[in-house]
Design a protein around this motif. Structure first.
Motif, mmCIF file in Angstrom:
data_model
loop_
_atom_site.group_PDB
_atom_site.id
_atom_site.type_symbol
_atom_site.label_atom_id
_atom_site.label_comp_id
_atom_site.label_asym_id
_atom_site.label_seq_id
_atom_site.Cartn_x
_atom_site.Cartn_y
_atom_site.Cartn_z
ATOM 1 N N ASP A 34 3.141 -7.437 6.815
ATOM 2 C CA ASP A 34 3.897 -7.406 7.945
ATOM 3 C C ASP A 34 2.623 -6.960 8.989
ATOM 4 O O ASP A 34 2.370 -6.761 9.360
ATOM 5 C CB ASP A 34 4.600 -6.993 8.223
ATOM 6 N N TRP A 35 1.169 -6.566 8.425
ATOM 7 C CA TRP A 35 0.542 -5.486 8.983
ATOM 8 C C TRP A 35 -0.794 -6.811 9.096
ATOM 9 O O TRP A 35 -1.347 -6.487 10.060
ATOM 10 C CB TRP A 35 -0.862 -4.208 8.114
ATOM 11 N N ASN A 80 -2.091 -6.565 12.866
ATOM 12 C CA ASN A 80 -1.041 -7.632 13.302
ATOM 13 C C ASN A 80 -0.537 -6.475 14.695
ATOM 14 O O ASN A 80 -0.599 -5.590 14.309
ATOM 15 C CB ASN A 80 0.728 -7.614 13.217
ATOM 16 N N GLN A 115 2.913 -4.471 14.882
ATOM 17 C CA GLN A 115 3.166 -3.534 14.475
ATOM 18 C C GLN A 115 3.942 -2.526 15.399
ATOM 19 O O GLN A 115 2.791 -2.026 15.958
ATOM 20 C CB GLN A 115 2.439 -3.121 13.620
#
Length: 785
Positions: free
Chosen positions: A475-476, A407, A410
């Motif tokens: 979320d990464w 992402n 991040q």
């Protein structure tokens, strides 16, 4: 290592050339106006025949004898005995790229290209034409005189191996060639052309083989060209650096103006970004260099859009849409973020081959976003670029794997510019040595640099995660901003070629990649911008070995999302039989001390649970185009083909790497499915002899609607009522005799009397189903089984 070097040197010593005949003082000029009758004949009738019958084998770098028949310029250029895909040469070969490295017939003759068409005014146009003689040889010795309908061809008469003997006669050598190989007329190992097609070509050759260019572009296309060339040729240092970055990443693309293409069945015009000595408004004067970042040797480079004048072949087709939305995105991405460019970088190889130094003034997040938002195109660069043809180039990847991306938003990546600036020297890659690299003398240097980088990278990640008291989580992984289909990709390898598609396609694969910006950028500069297909064995060898590092680093990133014990177990499984030093190279230098923040259940394998979670996270951007459960697939087809999809075991290994199945219904409507055999390996770290690492019992089959792959190994056609029987036979294969029976009943072999009619329909289906991705298929890999 010694065996590899001996093998390469032996191949080099086996290569041979021929004396180049003297170039005549006068060479023919065959070009006529498109407005003439002869011009219309060539453009409307001759090139279409060549597109249907010839460029399926003669369409790119790997065309036999470099005879590229996709354009008037290629036909006029002729043939050359030099083998482009040669993994044995000790020094780089001269460049012979069509449209780039010579621009006149005399220049091509000086580069040892000899004519396919008659150039001797004393000879009859047909007798002096190699094209005619090859077609006549096949017509005089058709396949049906030596083999029954749809039977296998004699292996004593034909060589269909991956690297066959390179016999490239010129017109003076043709008589000896015909006596030695009477069945090697063109099309090679395929049926003759129809009599009407032969007569058409014969009449054209008799009149001197006139050639003509494409019709002019409408004013609306010229307006779009002006808009984009204005954007790419701004005068400030920032504008010029951005334009250089865009060019070095899009130079292989077939660009098209999406807003103007109202014909849904065919893209009317493709373009390429080229470097020119001349500014917009003047004729393009191409700056031809080995690599897009080589010194242009001019004070100012201009980036121009040049029309693609050759026919499109699928194996090298990289479509890229240009429209107002993309233009506005480029402007926002590169120019709304405040940063300054005080001085333009030089073009020396050490600097230009390292994008982390060359483009350091453009924030890394911007560069990553640019590549990420068209990630399929970016990854496809090394699949469909010059590197794509050849087992040694592609045995660095598994046959089937999924690709995810880190992402870009991040928070912990905020300091990436400082990190990359600090470690840019460690990110150097082999192309800085250019095209005549030593086989092994520089290898230790890159190995040590990569090891140091991995240690620094993992140390920095551990530090950041410990500071935030957190671990890796979903979320990464980039979610495509909720709309971008490039967020998840699938790669299928077909031995010495490969395909990239959007979505998480097929069964859950053995491995997956999680790519971050430094990996993505290095893949591009290693295998696309920096790769030279004409380079020596050292260049190709070091490129292949460095790609091992990038694959393992991508796999390591993915493993970081898994619990520590699972990481170790999967690593051991992915690299069964590999030497410990190989397994420890990445995994020994990159160590994460923090467990992921993902709650893994005890009753489900962690890898499959992670796959499920990623599919749920990316559900909004997962294309289902290549899934059997997609809407266009008839329920009856889905139910039957599902039995073959996922079929696993040694029986699966009998099927070809990639086959195209045409299912015809009672109304004579057809649907095409791609059947892939995914070959399993204990590991893929061997440069050569990968067959020693095969595990046929773990092979499995993937069935996809549509066309996936440019090099079919097999062609099948079944009536819809016989689809159940086809699947049953295909899933019960025990040996070659069983496969022979399958091909006898449903195959379209090279000797099939209706081969060309089937081929025409197959291409029509391809163009109707996917006009943007459409290009002529390549039949060089059609098996003789």
């Amino acid at each position: 290592m010694k065996k590899i070097i001996v093998f390469m040197i032996f191949g080099l010593l086996m290569a041979c050339g021929a004396d180049q005949p003297a170039i005549p003082d006068s060479l023919p000029d065959r070009y006529v106006s498109l407005e003439t009758e002869q011009g219309r004949l060539y453009r409307n009738h001759i090139q279409p025949v060549l597109d249907k019958r010839c460029i399926v084998c003669h369409g790119c770098y790997d065309a036999p004898c470099q005879a590229n028949l996709t354009s008037a310029q290629g036909i006029d250029r002729g043939a050359n005995k030099q083998v482009i895909y040669n993994g044995t040469r000790l020094t780089a070969d001269p460049l012979t790229r069509l449209f780039e490295d010579a621009h006149s017939l005399r220049e091509w003759r000086e580069k040892n290209f000899y004519p396919l068409l008659n150039e001797d005014p004393e000879k009859d146009p047909l007798q002096g034409s190699l094209v005619y003689q090859m077609l006549k040889l096949k017509s005089n010795n058709p396949l049906d005189t030596i083999v029954e309908h749809n039977e296998r061809l004699s292996t004593e008469l034909f060589d269909f191996s991956l690297n066959p003997e390179n016999i490239c006669p010129d017109i003076d050598q043709f008589e000896e060639y015909a006596e030695s190989h009477p069945h090697w007329g063109m099309p090679y190992g395929l049926p003759s052309l129809e009599q009407s097609e032969l007569k058409l070509l014969e009449d054209w050759l008799q009149m001197g083989a006139p050639l003509a260019g494409l019709p002019g572009l409408d004013a609306i296309y010229l307006d779009q060209i002006s808009i984009w060339e204005a954007f790419l040729n701004g005068s400030t240092a920032k504008q010029r650096l951005v334009a250089r970055y865009i060019y070095e990443h899009l130079f292989l693309g077939h660009l098209y103006f999406d807003d103007l293409e109202t014909n849904n069945n065919k893209i009317q015009a493709y373009f390429k970004i080229v470097r020119s000595r001349t500014p917009p408004g003047e004729p393009i004067s191409i700056i031809s260099t080995r690599r897009p970042y080589d010194d242009p040797k001019v004070d100012r480079v201009f980036y121009r859009l040049q029309r693609v004048t050759s026919s499109i072949v699928a194996k090298s087709h990289l479509p890229y849409a240009l429209d107002n939305k993309r233009l506005q995105r480029f402007k926002a991405l590169f120019f709304e973020t405040p940063y300054s460019v005080k001085k333009l970088p030089e073009y020396n190889p050490e600097l230009a081959s390292n994008p982390f130094e060359t483009f350091t003034d453009i924030p890394a997040n911007i560069r990553y976003r640019f590549m990420l938002e068209h990630a399929k195109f970016t990854i496809n660069g090394f699949i469909k670029g010059a590197v794509c043809r050849g087992q040694v180039a592609l045995n660095v990847i598994n046959d089937h794997f999924w690709v995810f991306f880190v992402n870009p938003d991040q928070e912990v990546l905020a300091g990436i510019d400082r990190f990359l600036n600090k470690h840019s020297k460690q990110l150097k890659i082999p192309p800085e040595r250019e095209s005549n690299a030593s086989i092994i003398s520089h290898w230790t240097e890159y190995s040590d640099l990569q090891a140091t980088y991995l240690k620094e990278k993992s140390a920095r990640l551990n530090e950041l995660l410990e500071e935030r008291n957190s671990g890796f989580n979903l979320d990464w992984v980039w979610d495509g901003d909720g709309h971008n289909l490039n967020a998840a990709l699938t790669v299928f390898r077909h031995f010495d070629s490969a395909t990239v598609v959007e979505g998480l396609v097929g069964q859950s694969p053995k491995t997956a990649w999680l790519i971050d910006y430094p990996i993505l950028e290095r893949i591009h500069y290693l295998l696309v911008a920096g790769y030279d297909v004409y380079g020596n064995v050292g260049h190709q060898f070091s490129t292949r070995l460095y790609m091992d590092f990038l694959r393992m680093e991508s796999e390591f990133n993915f493993l970081a999302l898994l619990p520590g014990e699972t990481r170790t177990a999967l690593r051991e499984h992915w690299y069964r039989g590999a030497k410990d030093r190989v397994k420890q190279y990445v995994y020994g230098h990159a160590q994460l001390s923090v467990e992921p923040e993902i709650a893994y259940p005890d009753d489900q394998p962690a890898q499959q649970y992670l796959y499920d979670q990623l599919q749920q996270k990316l559900s909004k951007v997962l294309s289902n185009r290549y899934e059997l459960h997609s809407d266009p697939v008839p329920e009856q087809h889905r139910r039957i083909l599902q039995k073959l999809h996922g079929f696993q075991g040694a029986s699966a290994s009998i099927l070809p790497e990639m086959g195209l199945l045409t299912v015809v219904d009672q109304h004579h409507q057809s649907r095409v499915y791609t059947i892939l055999r995914n070959s399993a390996h204990t590991h893929i770290t061997s440069l050569l002899f990968e067959q020693n690492n095969r595990v046929p019992d773990e092979d499995y089959v993937t069935v996809l609607p549509g066309f996936v792959g440019a090099y079919p190994d097999a062609l099948w056609q079944v009536e819809s009522g016989s689809l159940q029987d086809f699947v049953m036979q295909a899933s019960r294969l025990k040996n070659e005799d069983d496969y022979d029976q399958l091909m006898n009943k449903y195959g379209i072999r090279r000797s099939h009397t209706q081969f060309w009619q089937f081929s025409d329909r197959l291409h029509e289906d391809f163009q109707l189903s996917d006009p943007v991705e459409y290009g002529s298929l390549d039949y060089n890999r059609l098996e003789n089984r």
